[in-house]
Write a protein that holds these residues in place. Structure first.
Motif, PDB file in Angstrom:
ATOM      1  N   TYR A   1      55.884  30.125  32.406  1.00  0.00           N
ATOM      2  CA  TYR A   1      55.241  31.437  32.380  1.00  0.00           C
ATOM      3  C   TYR A   1      55.922  32.340  33.405  1.00  0.00           C
ATOM      4  O   TYR A   1      56.123  31.926  34.557  1.00  0.00           O
ATOM      5  CB  TYR A   1      53.759  31.317  32.757  1.00  0.00           C
ATOM      6  CG  TYR A   1      52.960  30.527  31.751  1.00  0.00           C
ATOM      7  CD1 TYR A   1      52.279  31.163  30.718  1.00  0.00           C
ATOM      8  CD2 TYR A   1      52.879  29.135  31.839  1.00  0.00           C
ATOM      9  CE1 TYR A   1      51.547  30.444  29.790  1.00  0.00           C
ATOM     10  CE2 TYR A   1      52.152  28.399  30.908  1.00  0.00           C
ATOM     11  CZ  TYR A   1      51.481  29.063  29.889  1.00  0.00           C
ATOM     12  OH  TYR A   1      50.765  28.343  28.966  1.00  0.00           O
ATOM     13  N   CYS A   2      56.250  33.562  32.991  1.00  0.00           N
ATOM     14  CA  CYS A   2      56.772  34.564  33.926  1.00  0.00           C
ATOM     15  C   CYS A   2      55.800  35.728  33.861  1.00  0.00           C
ATOM     16  O   CYS A   2      55.816  36.526  32.917  1.00  0.00           O
ATOM     17  CB  CYS A   2      58.168  35.005  33.515  1.00  0.00           C
ATOM     18  SG  CYS A   2      59.361  33.664  33.641  1.00  0.00           S
ATOM     19  N   SER A   3      54.928  35.787  34.847  1.00  0.00           N
ATOM     20  CA  SER A   3      53.796  36.708  34.750  1.00  0.00           C
ATOM     21  C   SER A   3      53.917  37.901  35.679  1.00  0.00           C
ATOM     22  O   SER A   3      54.136  37.744  36.880  1.00  0.00           O
ATOM     23  CB  SER A   3      52.506  35.957  35.107  1.00  0.00           C
ATOM     24  OG  SER A   3      51.423  36.853  35.055  1.00  0.00           O
ATOM     25  N   PRO A   4      53.734  39.094  35.124  1.00  0.00           N
ATOM     26  CA  PRO A   4      53.614  40.256  36.008  1.00  0.00           C
ATOM     27  C   PRO A   4      52.326  40.154  36.822  1.00  0.00           C
ATOM     28  O   PRO A   4      51.413  39.424  36.425  1.00  0.00           O
ATOM     29  CB  PRO A   4      53.498  41.438  35.048  1.00  0.00           C
ATOM     30  CG  PRO A   4      53.636  40.926  33.676  1.00  0.00           C
ATOM     31  CD  PRO A   4      53.495  39.438  33.719  1.00  0.00           C
ATOM     32  N   GLU A   5      52.276  40.858  37.935  1.00  0.00           N
ATOM     33  CA  GLU A   5      51.032  40.926  38.708  1.00  0.00           C
ATOM     34  C   GLU A   5      50.412  42.299  38.502  1.00  0.00           C
ATOM     35  O   GLU A   5      51.021  43.316  38.824  1.00  0.00           O
ATOM     36  CB  GLU A   5      51.305  40.693  40.193  1.00  0.00           C
ATOM     37  CG  GLU A   5      50.042  40.729  41.028  1.00  0.00           C
ATOM     38  CD  GLU A   5      50.315  40.415  42.496  1.00  0.00           C
ATOM     39  OE1 GLU A   5      50.554  39.234  42.815  1.00  0.00           O
ATOM     40  OE2 GLU A   5      50.314  41.359  43.310  1.00  0.00           O
ATOM     41  N   TYR A   6      49.217  42.296  37.935  1.00  0.00           N
ATOM     42  CA  TYR A   6      48.457  43.534  37.763  1.00  0.00           C
ATOM     43  C   TYR A   6      47.199  43.438  38.620  1.00  0.00           C
ATOM     44  O   TYR A   6      46.362  42.561  38.387  1.00  0.00           O
ATOM     45  CB  TYR A   6      48.031  43.720  36.302  1.00  0.00           C
ATOM     46  CG  TYR A   6      49.115  44.185  35.344  1.00  0.00           C
ATOM     47  CD1 TYR A   6      50.389  44.538  35.776  1.00  0.00           C
ATOM     48  CD2 TYR A   6      48.845  44.286  33.988  1.00  0.00           C
ATOM     49  CE1 TYR A   6      51.362  44.968  34.879  1.00  0.00           C
ATOM     50  CE2 TYR A   6      49.806  44.715  33.090  1.00  0.00           C
ATOM     51  CZ  TYR A   6      51.067  45.051  33.547  1.00  0.00           C
ATOM     52  OH  TYR A   6      52.016  45.468  32.650  1.00  0.00           O
ATOM     53  N   ASN A   7      47.086  44.333  39.572  1.00  0.00           N
ATOM     54  CA  ASN A   7      45.905  44.339  40.449  1.00  0.00           C
ATOM     55  C   ASN A   7      45.585  42.937  40.959  1.00  0.00           C
ATOM     56  O   ASN A   7      44.477  42.439  40.842  1.00  0.00           O
ATOM     57  CB  ASN A   7      44.709  44.981  39.733  1.00  0.00           C
ATOM     58  CG  ASN A   7      45.005  46.423  39.387  1.00  0.00           C
ATOM     59  OD1 ASN A   7      45.517  47.173  40.220  1.00  0.00           O
ATOM     60  ND2 ASN A   7      44.739  46.823  38.154  1.00  0.00           N
ATOM     61  N   SER A   8      46.599  42.332  41.481  1.00  0.00           N
ATOM     62  CA  SER A   8      46.581  40.990  42.100  1.00  0.00           C
ATOM     63  C   SER A   8      46.185  39.854  41.167  1.00  0.00           C
ATOM     64  O   SER A   8      45.834  38.765  41.630  1.00  0.00           O
ATOM     65  CB  SER A   8      45.764  40.936  43.397  1.00  0.00           C
ATOM     66  OG  SER A   8      44.730  41.837  43.401  1.00  0.00           O
ATOM     67  N   SER A   9      46.288  40.075  39.866  1.00  0.00           N
ATOM     68  CA  SER A   9      46.043  38.969  38.938  1.00  0.00           C
ATOM     69  C   SER A   9      47.114  38.998  37.847  1.00  0.00           C
ATOM     70  O   SER A   9      48.109  39.703  37.978  1.00  0.00           O
ATOM     71  CB  SER A   9      44.636  39.088  38.356  1.00  0.00           C
ATOM     72  OG  SER A   9      44.317  37.921  37.616  1.00  0.00           O
ATOM     73  N   ILE A  10      46.883  38.228  36.768  1.00  0.00           N
ATOM     74  CA  ILE A  10      47.889  38.208  35.704  1.00  0.00           C
ATOM     75  C   ILE A  10      47.654  39.377  34.753  1.00  0.00           C
ATOM     76  O   ILE A  10      46.598  40.027  34.787  1.00  0.00           O
ATOM     77  CB  ILE A  10      47.883  36.859  34.940  1.00  0.00           C
ATOM     78  CG1 ILE A  10      46.603  36.651  34.129  1.00  0.00           C
ATOM     79  CG2 ILE A  10      48.098  35.720  35.913  1.00  0.00           C
ATOM     80  CD1 ILE A  10      46.653  35.441  33.201  1.00  0.00           C
ATOM     81  N   SER A  11      48.626  39.633  33.890  1.00  0.00           N
ATOM     82  CA  SER A  11      48.467  40.742  32.939  1.00  0.00           C
ATOM     83  C   SER A  11      47.394  40.405  31.908  1.00  0.00           C
ATOM     84  O   SER A  11      47.199  39.235  31.546  1.00  0.00           O
ATOM     85  CB  SER A  11      49.802  40.996  32.223  1.00  0.00           C
ATOM     86  OG  SER A  11      50.158  39.877  31.444  1.00  0.00           O
ATOM     87  N   GLY A  12      46.725  41.455  31.419  1.00  0.00           N
ATOM     88  CA  GLY A  12      45.740  41.259  30.358  1.00  0.00           C
ATOM     89  C   GLY A  12      46.389  40.668  29.110  1.00  0.00           C
ATOM     90  O   GLY A  12      45.786  39.864  28.396  1.00  0.00           O
ATOM     91  N   VAL A  13      47.621  41.065  28.860  1.00  0.00           N
ATOM     92  CA  VAL A  13      48.357  40.575  27.688  1.00  0.00           C
ATOM     93  C   VAL A  13      48.500  39.046  27.738  1.00  0.00           C
ATOM     94  O   VAL A  13      48.269  38.347  26.745  1.00  0.00           O
ATOM     95  CB  VAL A  13      49.747  41.257  27.644  1.00  0.00           C
ATOM     96  CG1 VAL A  13      50.723  40.481  26.787  1.00  0.00           C
ATOM     97  CG2 VAL A  13      49.605  42.681  27.135  1.00  0.00           C
ATOM     98  N   LEU A  14      48.873  38.544  28.896  1.00  0.00           N
ATOM     99  CA  LEU A  14      49.046  37.091  29.019  1.00  0.00           C
ATOM    100  C   LEU A  14      47.705  36.375  28.922  1.00  0.00           C
ATOM    101  O   LEU A  14      47.573  35.363  28.236  1.00  0.00           O
ATOM    102  CB  LEU A  14      49.756  36.754  30.342  1.00  0.00           C
ATOM    103  CG  LEU A  14      49.994  35.264  30.602  1.00  0.00           C
ATOM    104  CD1 LEU A  14      50.803  34.624  29.464  1.00  0.00           C
ATOM    105  CD2 LEU A  14      50.715  35.046  31.932  1.00  0.00           C
TER     106      LEU A  14
END
Ligand code: FNR
Length: 191
Positions: A78-91
């Motif tokens: 998994y290569c996950s972006p950080e959105y608001n200190s968590s994972i992306s909604g998409v993932l």
């Protein structure tokens, strides 16, 4: 037979840094003797998960295809972006769909017993590290063995060259090491 590894970037963005990192990770998996399948979540028709829709219409075709890919690959990256200190909604949405059961199959067939490696990159100083804490917890709770080591690449806008490779040799080496560890561990568990 080579170990099959599904590589999942958690961003839909065309120029996603996490997609570039996923490309680096997929190459590292191949160098370690694995067979990497790099997916783009944009290729799967995945509406926001809604139990009412699931009840009325069942799993969408995109969800079925993605779940099948998770299920038929013993190892996941998994290569996950950080959105608001968590994972992306998409993932998270993709994981939620793939976690749904179907008649006649064991629970969590797409995740239970899989081995995963986590990576992230962000323009920030922590490289998306805080999101990986959540991702590790989510995957652990659905039966995935998540490798203790992980890679977070800070300052993503400076980290990649024009070919999408990591400029820093130590960072590139840490992705190679992580991929090799994934292939080694998952191969042992599936042999
Ligand atoms: C971000 N970004 C971000 N970065 C970070 O390091 N920590 C964070 O908590 C957040 N939060 C955040 C929220 C939202 C809604 C957006 C849109 C963005 C910035 C993010 O890391 C950056 O946009 C990356 O480029 C996203 O990853 P991809 O798409 O390049 O892979």
């Amino acid at each position: 037979m080579a170990l099959r590894v599904l590589v999942v970037p958690g961003s839909l963005r065309a120029d996603s840094w996490n997609r570039k990192l996923a490309g680096v990770a997929a190459d590292a998996v191949r160098a370690a003797g694995g067979e990497a399948t790099l997916v783009n979540l944009r290729d799967f028709d995945l509406p926001m998960f809604d139990e009412d829709c699931e009840k009325a219409q069942g799993m969408p075709e995109g969800g079925k295809k993605l779940k099948e890919l998770f299920a038929t690959h013993p190892a996941h990256v998994y290569c996950s972006p950080e959105y608001n200190s968590s994972i992306s909604g998409v993932l998270k949405n993709a994981i939620d769909w793939a976690s749904r059961g179907a008649a006649g199959e064991p629970p969590l067939v797409a995740f239970r017993g899989k081995v995963a490696a986590l990576l992230s990159t962000s323009p920030g100083a922590l490289g998306g590290l805080r999101g990986l804490v959540h991702l590790r917890s989510i995957l652990g709770n659905i039966g995935v063995l998540v490798l203790p080591d992980q890679v977070a690449v800070m300052k993503s806008h400076e980290a990649f060259d024009a070919q999408g490779q990591l400029k820093d040799a130590r960072q590139a080496e840490s992705v190679k090491k992580l991929a090799a560890e994934l292939v080694r561990t998952a191969s042992r568990l599936t042999s």
